[in-house]
Design a protein around this motif. Structure first.
Motif, PDB file in Angstrom:
ATOM      1  N   THR A 192       7.618  -3.363  -9.889  1.00 50.97           N
ATOM      2  CA  THR A 192       7.184  -4.626 -10.486  1.00 50.97           C
ATOM      3  C   THR A 192       5.664  -4.600 -10.607  1.00 50.97           C
ATOM      4  N   VAL A 193       5.161  -4.836 -11.803  1.00 58.17           N
ATOM      5  CA  VAL A 193       3.714  -4.789 -12.034  1.00 58.17           C
ATOM      6  C   VAL A 193       3.087  -6.036 -11.413  1.00 58.17           C
ATOM      7  N   PRO A 194       2.072  -5.859 -10.569  1.00 53.82           N
ATOM      8  CA  PRO A 194       1.495  -7.024  -9.905  1.00 53.82           C
ATOM      9  C   PRO A 194       0.810  -7.963 -10.901  1.00 53.82           C
ATOM     10  N   ASP A 195       0.817  -9.263 -10.612  1.00 50.09           N
ATOM     11  CA  ASP A 195       0.162 -10.193 -11.541  1.00 50.09           C
ATOM     12  C   ASP A 195      -1.135 -10.776 -10.985  1.00 50.09           C
ATOM     13  N   GLU A 196      -1.608 -10.222  -9.868  1.00 56.04           N
ATOM     14  CA  GLU A 196      -2.924 -10.613  -9.342  1.00 56.04           C
ATOM     15  C   GLU A 196      -4.026  -9.970 -10.192  1.00 56.04           C
ATOM     16  N   PRO A 197      -5.240 -10.517 -10.158  1.00 56.01           N
ATOM     17  CA  PRO A 197      -6.342  -9.920 -10.940  1.00 56.01           C
ATOM     18  C   PRO A 197      -6.653  -8.476 -10.525  1.00 56.01           C
ATOM     19  N   GLY A 198      -7.125  -7.690 -11.474  1.00 55.90           N
ATOM     20  CA  GLY A 198      -7.502  -6.301 -11.202  1.00 55.90           C
ATOM     21  C   GLY A 198      -6.292  -5.435 -10.949  1.00 55.90           C
ATOM     22  N   ILE A 199      -6.442  -4.434 -10.069  1.00 57.24           N
ATOM     23  CA  ILE A 199      -5.305  -3.543  -9.804  1.00 57.24           C
ATOM     24  C   ILE A 199      -4.152  -4.283  -9.141  1.00 57.24           C
ATOM     25  N   GLY A 200      -4.432  -5.446  -8.559  1.00 60.52           N
ATOM     26  CA  GLY A 200      -3.339  -6.280  -8.067  1.00 60.52           C
ATOM     27  C   GLY A 200      -2.815  -5.909  -6.690  1.00 60.52           C
ATOM     28  N   TYR A 201      -3.424  -4.952  -6.050  1.00 61.24           N
ATOM     29  CA  TYR A 201      -3.101  -4.602  -4.659  1.00 61.24           C
ATOM     30  C   TYR A 201      -4.408  -4.709  -3.877  1.00 61.24           C
ATOM     31  N   THR A 202      -4.321  -5.130  -2.621  1.00 61.86           N
ATOM     32  CA  THR A 202      -5.535  -5.325  -1.817  1.00 61.86           C
ATOM     33  C   THR A 202      -5.794  -4.106  -0.947  1.00 61.86           C
ATOM     34  N   PRO A 203      -7.010  -3.552  -1.006  1.00 60.87           N
ATOM     35  CA  PRO A 203      -7.349  -2.434  -0.119  1.00 60.87           C
ATOM     36  C   PRO A 203      -7.193  -2.863   1.339  1.00 60.87           C
ATOM     37  N   ASP A 204      -6.553  -2.028   2.126  1.00 60.18           N
ATOM     38  CA  ASP A 204      -6.323  -2.323   3.537  1.00 60.18           C
ATOM     39  C   ASP A 204      -7.405  -1.609   4.354  1.00 60.18           C
ATOM     40  N   PHE A 205      -8.452  -2.354   4.698  1.00 66.83           N
ATOM     41  CA  PHE A 205      -9.626  -1.727   5.315  1.00 66.83           C
ATOM     42  C   PHE A 205      -9.312  -1.038   6.634  1.00 66.83           C
ATOM     43  N   GLN A 206      -8.367  -1.592   7.365  1.00 69.24           N
ATOM     44  CA  GLN A 206      -8.022  -0.985   8.653  1.00 69.24           C
ATOM     45  C   GLN A 206      -7.477   0.427   8.437  1.00 69.24           C
ATOM     46  N   THR A 207      -6.544   0.553   7.506  1.00 68.46           N
ATOM     47  CA  THR A 207      -5.969   1.872   7.199  1.00 68.46           C
ATOM     48  C   THR A 207      -7.005   2.768   6.546  1.00 68.46           C
ATOM     49  N   ILE A 208      -7.809   2.191   5.665  1.00 72.33           N
ATOM     50  CA  ILE A 208      -8.836   2.982   4.992  1.00 72.33           C
ATOM     51  C   ILE A 208      -9.782   3.586   6.034  1.00 72.33           C
ATOM     52  N   ASP A 209     -10.238   2.778   6.973  1.00 67.35           N
ATOM     53  CA  ASP A 209     -11.150   3.278   8.012  1.00 67.35           C
ATOM     54  C   ASP A 209     -10.514   4.398   8.824  1.00 67.35           C
ATOM     55  N   GLU A 210      -9.221   4.228   9.090  1.00 70.62           N
ATOM     56  CA  GLU A 210      -8.495   5.220   9.883  1.00 70.62           C
ATOM     57  C   GLU A 210      -8.518   6.602   9.217  1.00 70.62           C
ATOM     58  N   PHE A 211      -8.501   6.626   7.897  1.00 71.91           N
ATOM     59  CA  PHE A 211      -8.412   7.899   7.174  1.00 71.91           C
ATOM     60  C   PHE A 211      -9.743   8.349   6.560  1.00 71.91           C
ATOM     61  N   THR A 212     -10.820   7.606   6.854  1.00 65.63           N
ATOM     62  CA  THR A 212     -12.122   7.968   6.296  1.00 65.63           C
ATOM     63  C   THR A 212     -12.792   9.030   7.161  1.00 65.63           C
ATOM     64  N   THR A 213     -13.243  10.135   6.539  1.00 72.28           N
ATOM     65  CA  THR A 213     -13.918  11.186   7.319  1.00 72.28           C
ATOM     66  C   THR A 213     -15.428  11.159   7.101  1.00 72.28           C
ATOM     67  N   ALA A 214     -15.879  10.498   6.027  1.00 73.07           N
ATOM     68  CA  ALA A 214     -17.326  10.351   5.785  1.00 73.07           C
ATOM     69  C   ALA A 214     -17.495   9.246   4.769  1.00 73.07           C
ATOM     70  N   SER A 215     -18.646   8.546   4.828  1.00 69.22           N
ATOM     71  CA  SER A 215     -18.886   7.577   3.752  1.00 69.22           C
ATOM     72  C   SER A 215     -20.353   7.582   3.355  1.00 69.22           C
ATOM     73  N   TYR A 216     -20.579   7.249   2.096  1.00 67.47           N
ATOM     74  CA  TYR A 216     -21.903   7.333   1.490  1.00 67.47           C
ATOM     75  C   TYR A 216     -22.146   6.044   0.718  1.00 67.47           C
ATOM     76  N   HIS A 217     -23.366   5.516   0.845  1.00 68.93           N
ATOM     77  CA  HIS A 217     -23.692   4.265   0.160  1.00 68.93           C
ATOM     78  C   HIS A 217     -24.842   4.483  -0.805  1.00 68.93           C
ATOM     79  N   PHE A 218     -24.695   3.906  -1.977  1.00 70.29           N
ATOM     80  CA  PHE A 218     -25.733   4.043  -2.997  1.00 70.29           C
ATOM     81  C   PHE A 218     -26.065   2.663  -3.545  1.00 70.29           C
ATOM     82  N   GLU A 219     -27.332   2.355  -3.624  1.00 70.62           N
ATOM     83  CA  GLU A 219     -27.715   1.086  -4.274  1.00 70.62           C
ATOM     84  C   GLU A 219     -29.115   1.179  -4.851  1.00 70.62           C
TER      85      GLU A 219
END
Ligand code: OSB
Ligand code: MG
Length: 368
Positions: free
Chosen positions: A341-368
């Motif tokens: 079922t195609v989500p009807d929320e704005p954008g990709i329609g799924y929310t990034p799960d930061f807890q899981t994302i952090d668990e699998f992150t091996t490095a991060s880089y910030h640019f501004e």
């Protein structure tokens, strides 16, 4: 809008089981996850589909990081953008590196749709409420194991079965599958494992009523595929050989392909994927959405793309649980009776799960 900040995360996620193709076996999936932020603090997400080794195309996680950090972000940061189609134009002086480009452009598309308050599917002009999905199955130890797998996925509702083949595991495998499943929509993907020397062997596939054979010849070939297609009844579908709309046009005009596997990363982004879709629709060439063993963010982009009308065959966009114990989005991608079922929320329609994302992150880089 302006991109003010980009976060690039290097990720490593273990797949439930290894995935074997003619070019190698993968289990630890490494990839880049991108988060872009605009001047108002809205965010958009993209996923690079480059693998850790250059076996499918020449791009890798590390080459993507290099391109994104040293060339693409500097071009993008602070530029005024009114539509994501402009990102491709900004990147056009930089040759190829399509997966790196697509990862950023995808994040900008998500951001754009969120700012408009509409689903990404709608933003690109798609209008399906649900999409049909198939499944791609890696090379197995033996035929009995493969048949068992296929049966399991059919029971789950998947609507089309794709199996990987390679020299020494081809005709017998397909014959065995056809005997076990006479009416299942079936296709084979060779990932460039053959050459024109194998024409006689490839012709033996014609009796099995395959939907198509995907990328039988070299990853960068268009010409030999046209020679082969003249000898084959089975339609050829190009995957690796297609990096742009121009490639599609040439392949179609030469008769090298009758179906196109569209992968957003391989063609440099959603805008180019949509152009390919439109050209194919106008020229009677059906397309379908390929997969790159994506985590949730990339998977969400594929789902949005598949809502366009000329996505005729079910894609390789299976549910999260086919690959992952735990995906990085909420909710996860769920397949029910062979449909997502195609989500009807704005954008990709799924929310990034930061807890899981952090668990699998091996490095991060910030640019501004
Ligand atoms: O050729 O489509 C391919 C996986 C890795 C690299 C190339 C390919 C594939 C697949 C699986 O077929 C697609 C998926 O399930 O995401
Ligand atoms: Mg393929």
């Amino acid at each position: 809008m302006q991109i003010k900040k980009v976060t690039v995360r290097k990720m490593k996620m273990r797949m439930k089981e290894p995935f074997a193709t003619s070019f190698g076996t993968m289990q630890d999936k490494q990839f880049l996850l991108l988060e872009v932020k605009d001047e108002k603090g809205n965010t958009g997400w993209g996923e690079s589909v480059a693998f850790d080794a250059p076996w499918y195309t020449e791009e890798t996680v590390e080459t993507n990081l290099h391109m994104i950090r040293d060339f693409l972000i500097p071009v993008l940061l602070g530029k005024e953008i009114t539509h994501p189609d402009e990102v491709g134009a900004l990147f056009s002086p930089i040759r190829k590196n399509n997966m790196a480009k697509a990862a950023i452009e995808g994040a900008v598309w998500d951001l754009y749709a969120k700012r408009k308050g509409i689903p990404l599917a709608e933003a690109i002009g798609g209008n399906r409420e649900r999409i049909e999905v198939g499944i791609s199955i890696g090379i197995q130890e033996n035929l009995a194991r493969l048949i068992e797998k296929v049966q399991g996925y059919l029971d789950e509702g998947y609507k089309r079965i794709k199996v990987k083949i390679k020299p020494g595991a081809d005709i017998d495998v397909i014959r065995g599958l056809r005997e076990a499943f006479p009416n299942v929509p079936l296709m084979a993907d060779a990932n460039s494992a053959y050459s024109l020397d194998n024409i006689d062997l490839l012709k033996q596939l014609d009796v099995f009523d395959l939907l198509m054979i995907e990328q039988p010849l070299a990853y960068d070939d268009i010409f030999d595929h046209a020679v082969l297609q003249k000898e084959l009844k089975t339609p050829i579908c190009l995957d690796e050989s297609i990096l742009s709309l121009e490639d599609v046009r040439k392949a179609v005009e030469m008769g090298s392909t009758k179906v196109i596997n569209v992968k957003i990363g391989r063609v440099g982004g959603l805008s180019e994927a949509k152009r390919i879709h439109d050209y194919c629709m106008a020229n009677g060439i059906p397309v379908w959405c390929g997969g790159m063993l994506e985590a949730g963010i990339g998977r969400a982009h594929n789902i949005a793309l598949t809502t366009l009308p000329n996505f005729v065959f079910p894609g390789d966009t299976a549910g999260s649980s086919r690959y992952w114990e735990k995906d990085i989005i909420k909710p996860e991608v769920v397949v029910e009776d062979g449909f997502i079922t195609v989500p009807d929320e704005p954008g990709i329609g799924y929310t990034p799960d930061f807890q899981t994302i952090d668990e699998f992150t091996t490095a991060s880089y910030h640019f501004e």
